[in-house]
Design an enzyme around this catalytic site. Structure first.
Site: not given
Ligand code: BEZ
Length: 193
Positions: A26, A29, A100
């Site tokens: 991540g 978010s 997502e």
């Molecule tokens: C993340 O890595 O935090 C993330 C990436 C894409 C969509 C939602 C979260």
């Protein structure tokens, strides 16, 4: 409306088929809001990518009429992007694909894990969700003040866009890492030029 539902595409992107667990990295978010079950989480980084608020959000931090901006990654040789890696079971991915679905695609990347003292501890293959410039919600670069203005004024079903940015900046601080783009935007929200 700039929407491409990537749910079905992602279900075909089975880079870890047959694996009983997967490292999900991540960088947005997911660093501060992991609303899924995970087996373990560890600070980690990826190399060759830079975090940018270049992806439009019509469904979470904005609306189709007034999209917000959320993080994606752009290729940047030599750049390190810090985040949080979660070891998950594969069933966790289906709800994330739906959450997502506005342009993010699964990609496989090498991860480097950090020890508590910040040293390189180990490496593994991991999964990221990536919004590339060919997805219809991609907004791309703009003057920093314009990006900050857009974030300061956008709201969506998941809440104010500014909370996304400020929570991310805070989470990066807590990880003991820096991100010039994120910190400069957060600064602009506090004292717009
Ligand atoms: C993340 O890595 O935090 C993330 C990436 C894409 C969509 C939602 C979260």
């Amino acid at each position: 409306m700039m929407m491409l539902d990537t749910t079905t595409l992602n279900q075909q992107r089975n880079f870890f088929d047959g694996h009983k667990d997967i490292w999900l990295f991540g960088y947005g978010s997911l660093i501060w809001k992991a609303d899924f079950a995970y087996l373990e989480r560890r600070p980690a980084y990826i190399t060759g990518w830079a975090r940018r608020f270049w992806q439009g959000s019509h469904d979470h931090r904005g609306t189709p009429e007034a999209p917000g901006r959320v993080a994606t990654l752009i290729r940047a040789p030599g750049t390190v992007c810090h985040g949080m890696a979660y070891r998950i079971t594969p069933d966790v991915l289906a709800p994330l694909d739906v959450r997502e679905k506005n342009g993010y695609l699964r990609e496989k990347v090498p991860l480097t894990f950090l020890s508590d003292s910040g040293r390189v501890a180990s490496e593994a293959e991991g999964l990221i969700y990536l919004a590339t410039e060919d997805n219809p919600a991609f907004l791309g670069d703009a003057p920093l003040a314009d990006i900050a203005y857009q974030i300061a004024n956008a709201h969506g079903p998941s809440g104010p866009n500014r909370d996304y940015l400020l929570n991310l900046a805070q989470a990066l601080r807590e990880l003991g890492t820096e991100d010039a783009h994120v910190f400069a935007l957060a600064e602009q929200l506090h004292s717009p030029s």
